[in-house]
Design a protein around this motif. Structure first.
Motif, mmCIF file in Angstrom:
data_model
loop_
_atom_site.group_PDB
_atom_site.id
_atom_site.type_symbol
_atom_site.label_atom_id
_atom_site.label_comp_id
_atom_site.label_asym_id
_atom_site.label_seq_id
_atom_site.Cartn_x
_atom_site.Cartn_y
_atom_site.Cartn_z
ATOM 1 N N LYS A 46 0.842 -1.192 0.000
ATOM 2 C CA LYS A 46 0.000 0.000 0.000
ATOM 3 C C LYS A 46 0.877 1.241 0.000
ATOM 4 O O LYS A 46 1.993 1.233 0.507
ATOM 5 N N ILE A 47 0.313 2.312 -0.555
ATOM 6 C CA ILE A 47 1.005 3.588 -0.489
ATOM 7 C C ILE A 47 -0.001 4.612 0.020
ATOM 8 O O ILE A 47 -1.162 4.600 -0.388
ATOM 9 N N VAL A 48 0.431 5.448 0.949
ATOM 10 C CA VAL A 48 -0.468 6.447 1.521
ATOM 11 C C VAL A 48 -0.133 7.803 0.914
ATOM 12 O O VAL A 48 1.017 8.222 0.917
ATOM 13 N N VAL A 49 -1.163 8.445 0.373
ATOM 14 C CA VAL A 49 -0.975 9.720 -0.311
ATOM 15 C C VAL A 49 -1.881 10.767 0.333
ATOM 16 O O VAL A 49 -3.053 10.499 0.593
ATOM 17 N N GLY A 50 -1.319 11.929 0.613
ATOM 18 C CA GLY A 50 -2.113 13.004 1.195
ATOM 19 C C GLY A 50 -2.756 13.861 0.116
ATOM 20 O O GLY A 50 -2.093 14.294 -0.825
ATOM 21 N N ILE A 51 -4.071 14.062 0.234
ATOM 22 C CA ILE A 51 -4.783 14.949 -0.693
ATOM 23 C C ILE A 51 -5.749 15.808 0.113
ATOM 24 O O ILE A 51 -5.974 15.573 1.297
ATOM 25 N N LYS A 52 -6.340 16.797 -0.559
ATOM 26 C CA LYS A 52 -7.414 17.562 0.075
ATOM 27 C C LYS A 52 -8.722 16.799 -0.130
ATOM 28 O O LYS A 52 -8.908 16.125 -1.150
ATOM 29 N N TYR A 53 -9.614 16.913 0.844
ATOM 30 C CA TYR A 53 -10.902 16.223 0.740
ATOM 31 C C TYR A 53 -12.032 17.171 0.342
ATOM 32 O O TYR A 53 -13.149 16.742 0.106
ATOM 33 N N ASP A 54 -11.730 18.480 0.336
ATOM 34 C CA ASP A 54 -12.829 19.443 0.271
ATOM 35 C C ASP A 54 -12.679 20.431 -0.878
ATOM 36 O O ASP A 54 -13.174 21.538 -0.801
ATOM 37 N N GLN A 55 -11.938 20.031 -1.920
ATOM 38 C CA GLN A 55 -11.790 20.975 -3.012
ATOM 39 C C GLN A 55 -12.251 20.371 -4.331
ATOM 40 O O GLN A 55 -11.518 19.617 -4.976
ATOM 41 N N GLY A 86 -12.931 19.486 -7.994
ATOM 42 C CA GLY A 86 -12.087 19.689 -9.166
ATOM 43 C C GLY A 86 -10.635 19.354 -8.907
ATOM 44 O O GLY A 86 -9.888 19.063 -9.825
ATOM 45 N N LEU A 87 -10.195 19.412 -7.648
ATOM 46 C CA LEU A 87 -8.786 19.140 -7.331
ATOM 47 C C LEU A 87 -8.644 17.893 -6.466
ATOM 48 O O LEU A 87 -8.062 16.912 -6.880
ATOM 49 N N GLY A 88 -9.180 17.992 -5.266
ATOM 50 C CA GLY A 88 -9.169 16.824 -4.396
ATOM 51 C C GLY A 88 -10.461 16.808 -3.619
ATOM 52 O O GLY A 88 -10.688 17.674 -2.790
ATOM 53 N N LEU A 89 -11.308 15.851 -3.898
ATOM 54 C CA LEU A 89 -12.629 15.845 -3.259
ATOM 55 C C LEU A 89 -12.996 14.425 -2.895
ATOM 56 O O LEU A 89 -12.849 13.501 -3.695
ATOM 57 N N LYS A 90 -13.452 14.258 -1.649
ATOM 58 C CA LYS A 90 -13.990 12.958 -1.249
ATOM 59 C C LYS A 90 -15.496 13.050 -1.402
ATOM 60 O O LYS A 90 -16.146 13.878 -0.759
ATOM 61 N N THR A 91 -16.051 12.232 -2.279
ATOM 62 C CA THR A 91 -17.487 12.292 -2.529
ATOM 63 C C THR A 91 -18.220 11.538 -1.422
ATOM 64 O O THR A 91 -17.625 10.711 -0.734
ATOM 65 N N PRO A 92 -19.526 11.823 -1.264
ATOM 66 C CA PRO A 92 -20.277 11.183 -0.177
ATOM 67 C C PRO A 92 -20.221 9.653 -0.231
ATOM 68 O O PRO A 92 -20.315 9.003 0.805
ATOM 69 N N ASP A 93 -20.054 9.066 -1.414
ATOM 70 C CA ASP A 93 -19.995 7.604 -1.471
ATOM 71 C C ASP A 93 -18.574 7.071 -1.296
ATOM 72 O O ASP A 93 -18.297 5.910 -1.583
ATOM 73 N N GLY A 94 -17.650 7.943 -0.834
ATOM 74 C CA GLY A 94 -16.319 7.456 -0.473
ATOM 75 C C GLY A 94 -15.332 7.380 -1.619
ATOM 76 O O GLY A 94 -14.243 6.850 -1.453
ATOM 77 N N LYS A 95 -15.694 7.931 -2.782
ATOM 78 C CA LYS A 95 -14.726 7.949 -3.889
ATOM 79 C C LYS A 95 -13.926 9.246 -3.853
ATOM 80 O O LYS A 95 -14.305 10.204 -3.185
ATOM 81 N N TYR A 96 -12.828 9.261 -4.578
ATOM 82 C CA TYR A 96 -12.009 10.463 -4.622
ATOM 83 C C TYR A 96 -11.941 10.950 -6.068
ATOM 84 O O TYR A 96 -11.694 10.166 -6.977
ATOM 85 N N THR A 97 -12.179 12.251 -6.266
ATOM 86 C CA THR A 97 -12.096 12.795 -7.610
ATOM 87 C C THR A 97 -11.286 14.079 -7.596
ATOM 88 O O THR A 97 -11.072 14.678 -6.548
ATOM 89 N N GLY A 98 -10.846 14.479 -8.789
ATOM 90 C CA GLY A 98 -10.157 15.749 -8.916
ATOM 91 C C GLY A 98 -8.812 15.604 -9.606
ATOM 92 O O GLY A 98 -8.292 14.500 -9.777
ATOM 93 N N ILE A 112 -8.691 26.273 -7.822
ATOM 94 C CA ILE A 112 -9.695 25.941 -6.810
ATOM 95 C C ILE A 112 -11.026 26.588 -7.173
ATOM 96 O O ILE A 112 -12.089 25.966 -7.109
ATOM 97 N N LEU A 113 -10.952 27.850 -7.597
ATOM 98 C CA LEU A 113 -12.181 28.558 -7.983
ATOM 99 C C LEU A 113 -12.866 27.861 -9.154
ATOM 100 O O LEU A 113 -14.095 27.711 -9.168
ATOM 101 N N ALA A 114 -12.051 27.424 -10.119
ATOM 102 C CA ALA A 114 -12.637 26.751 -11.274
ATOM 103 C C ALA A 114 -13.393 25.506 -10.843
ATOM 104 O O ALA A 114 -14.464 25.203 -11.365
ATOM 105 N N GLY A 115 -12.832 24.803 -9.862
ATOM 106 C CA GLY A 115 -13.506 23.611 -9.353
ATOM 107 C C GLY A 115 -14.881 23.931 -8.801
ATOM 108 O O GLY A 115 -15.850 23.211 -9.052
ATOM 109 N N TYR A 116 -14.983 25.042 -8.058
ATOM 110 C CA TYR A 116 -16.281 25.423 -7.503
ATOM 111 C C TYR A 116 -17.250 25.855 -8.596
ATOM 112 O O TYR A 116 -18.422 25.497 -8.582
ATOM 113 N N ALA A 117 -16.729 26.667 -9.543
ATOM 114 C CA ALA A 117 -17.607 27.154 -10.614
ATOM 115 C C ALA A 117 -18.114 25.988 -11.459
ATOM 116 O O ALA A 117 -19.215 26.048 -12.013
ATOM 117 N N ALA A 118 -17.309 24.924 -11.542
ATOM 118 C CA ALA A 118 -17.689 23.804 -12.399
ATOM 119 C C ALA A 118 -18.671 22.858 -11.721
ATOM 120 O O ALA A 118 -19.220 21.969 -12.361
#
Lengths: 282, 224
Positions: free
Chosen positions: A42-51, A53-65, A203-209
């Motif tokens: 396994k490899i552990v990678v740090g990302i943002k969960y709340d952005q 378009g960049l790093g987002l943890k969706t309610p169903d536990g997937k990661y996108t961005g 980050i702004l683009a992510g919100y606008a999108a």
């Protein structure tokens, strides 16, 4: 007698901690998998969960961005399949600690390269060039340059670099509201309590999108600063730095980089810069 | 280790001054509001009693962060109630004081109500027999004795309030916790030094409060 016992205990402790850190923060995987021996996989990678378009943890536990795509690509080049990646939340103030403590192998989290940070961590990349920009209501045309901001009401996140930039450099006279998160600023922007939300354009683009915000907001298109996003890694780990740099180069060359930008940030009409030259470590 | 303080970039004392101001305004406000609430809770009017009980139980059990963010997002940004503040700085400060009063008032009320219970019931009965109204019984006979009994619990409320002011950072009030976030973003290499400065700051604010009010509590207590 006593001293030698203590010394022996200390040596054991040091040896244990060394072996524990040697697997690069995979001890969580080890405890999850019990004695299955799959800890190294396994490899552990740090990302943002709340952005978005960049790093987002969706309610169903997937990661996108975009950051997630970059992290996945780099991990693949290092020899890890997507199901071997464990994402860990890396909020801005904790990124250096996560890396220095070995909790994560590397951090891909809108992490601007600067000298202060380089005192504690090393970077690979940069993999993206962002600029501080403004998000305004779609029908607002009153902001065309940085000086316009002095008469405006702005919103940003408490303590963030963008908020500090506004206070000290860009527009000291602007009325700046600092809230806990960017999405809280959107409420005020929509209700015309604030005129603009400021942070990196990526980050702004992510919100606008975001689906629920489509058509409401637009980017002002001002380049108020240069933010070179790098991948943070343990100080002195030249080998990993070289490997990640090579992975990033390959990602740009084979077109995956452009594809990741287009899918994640494209819907906001975001004109991204071409991939930046890699400057760290090489 | 603490050399980043010399850069002149951070106004630590100024930030703590805002913390002190938040505490003082909110303390004064919540003392008044808490006393009114306590009066409601012991009043003979069922409607007032019901309101007092409902308010205290509702607000006391709501997280403070929720109340303060509600003041900012709900009152100010959605409904447009700015409490006559022209800039976000003024508005934020006033909204934070409002939220802190609404929250801390409930704890003052409950402390005071326990103080009212220490006043022998014969005192109120005697006052009523003299022909005093409920308001007169409360303000002339019961509350003066009740307050002297609850100085120590009120000191605890005040100390909790001092620390609770840090929640105001979430709506952008430039007090100590907000500056701490800024420093942590910039000075990652001195994380523990930053933390130590602010921890020490709050100890310096709260420790004397506790000692002073503990001494006052001993002086004014009604010996029964």
């Amino acid at each position: 007698m006593k001293i030698s016992k203590a010394a022996a205990a200390a040596a054991v402790a040091v040896a244990l901690s060394l072996t524990a850190t040697a697997c690069g923060g995979s001890d969580k995987a080890a405890s999850d998998g019990g004695a299955s021996g799959g800890a190294k996989d396994k490899i552990v990678v740090g990302i943002k969960y709340d952005q978005p378009g960049l790093g987002l943890k969706t309610p169903d536990g997937k990661y996108t961005g975009f950051d997630v795509d970059v992290a996945t690509y780099v991990a693949k080049e290092l020899g890890y399949q997507p199901d071997q990646i464990e994402f860990k939340q890396a909020v801005s103030a904790e990124r250096e600690n996560l890396i220095a403590n070995g909790d994560v192998k590397f951090v891909v989290a809108t992490y601007s390269i600067n000298d202060k940070r380089k005192e504690r961590v090393d970077f690979a990349g940069p993999y993206f060039l962002a600029h501080q920009d403004l998000l305004v209501r779609a029908d607002d045309t009153s902001i065309t340059k940085a000086e316009d901001l002095n008469k405006k009401k702005l919103c940003s996140v408490t303590g963030s670099t963008s908020a500090q930039n506004v206070k000290t450099k860009l527009a000291p006279e602007a009325d700046l509201l600092e809230l806990g998160g960017y999405s809280e600023c959107l409420t005020g922007l929509e209700n015309k309590k604030v005129d603009a939300l400021t942070t990196d354009n990526s980050i702004l683009a992510g919100y606008a999108a975001q689906e629920k915000n489509k058509g409401k907001f637009k980017l002002a298109g001002l380049s108020l600063s240069n933010e070179n996003y790098g991948i943070g890694l343990k100080k002195g780990d030249k080998e990993l730095q070289t490997k990640i740099n090579a992975a990033l180069k390959k990602m740009v060359e084979d077109g995956s980089w452009q594809k990741a930008v287009d899918t994640n940030l494209g819907p906001a009409n975001f004109k991204s810069e071409p991939a930046p030259q890699i400057t760290e470590g090489s | 280790m603490f050399d980043f303080l010399d850069s002149g970039q951070y106004d630590v004392l100024g930030a703590f001054w805002v913390t002190v101001q938040l505490t003082l305004y909110s303390a004064a406000g919540s003392l008044i509001w808490g006393t009114i609430l306590a009066g409601m809770r012991v009043s003979p009017v069922p409607l007032l009693r019901g309101f007092g009980t409902a308010y205290v139980n509702l607000v006391r059990n709501t997280p403070l962060t929720l109340l303060i963010i509600g003041c900012s997002l709900g009152l100010s940004q959605t409904l447009g109630i700015d409490l006559a503040g022209d800039t976000f700085k003024e508005t934020g400060f006033r909204l934070a004081v409002l939220g802190l009063i609404a929250y801390t008032g409930t704890f003052v009320c409950e402390a005071l109500r326990s103080g009212i219970n220490t006043v022998p019931v014969g005192q109120a009965e005697a006052a009523r027999a003299l022909g005093l109204s409920f308001f007169q019984v409360l303000t002339l006979i019961v509350l003066p004795q009740a307050f002297r009994a609850v100085v120590a619990p009120l000191a605890n409320v005040l100390i909790a309030l001092t620390k609770n002011t840090t929640v105001a950072a979430t709506i952008g009030v430039a007090e100590a916790a907000l500056l701490m976030k800024e420093m942590m973003e910039n000075e990652a290499q001195a994380l523990f030094a930053v933390f130590a400065i602010f921890a020490l700051g709050f100890v310096l604010l709260t420790l004397p409060t506790g000692l002073l009010l503990g001494w006052v509590a001993k002086r004014v207590a009604v010996k029964r």
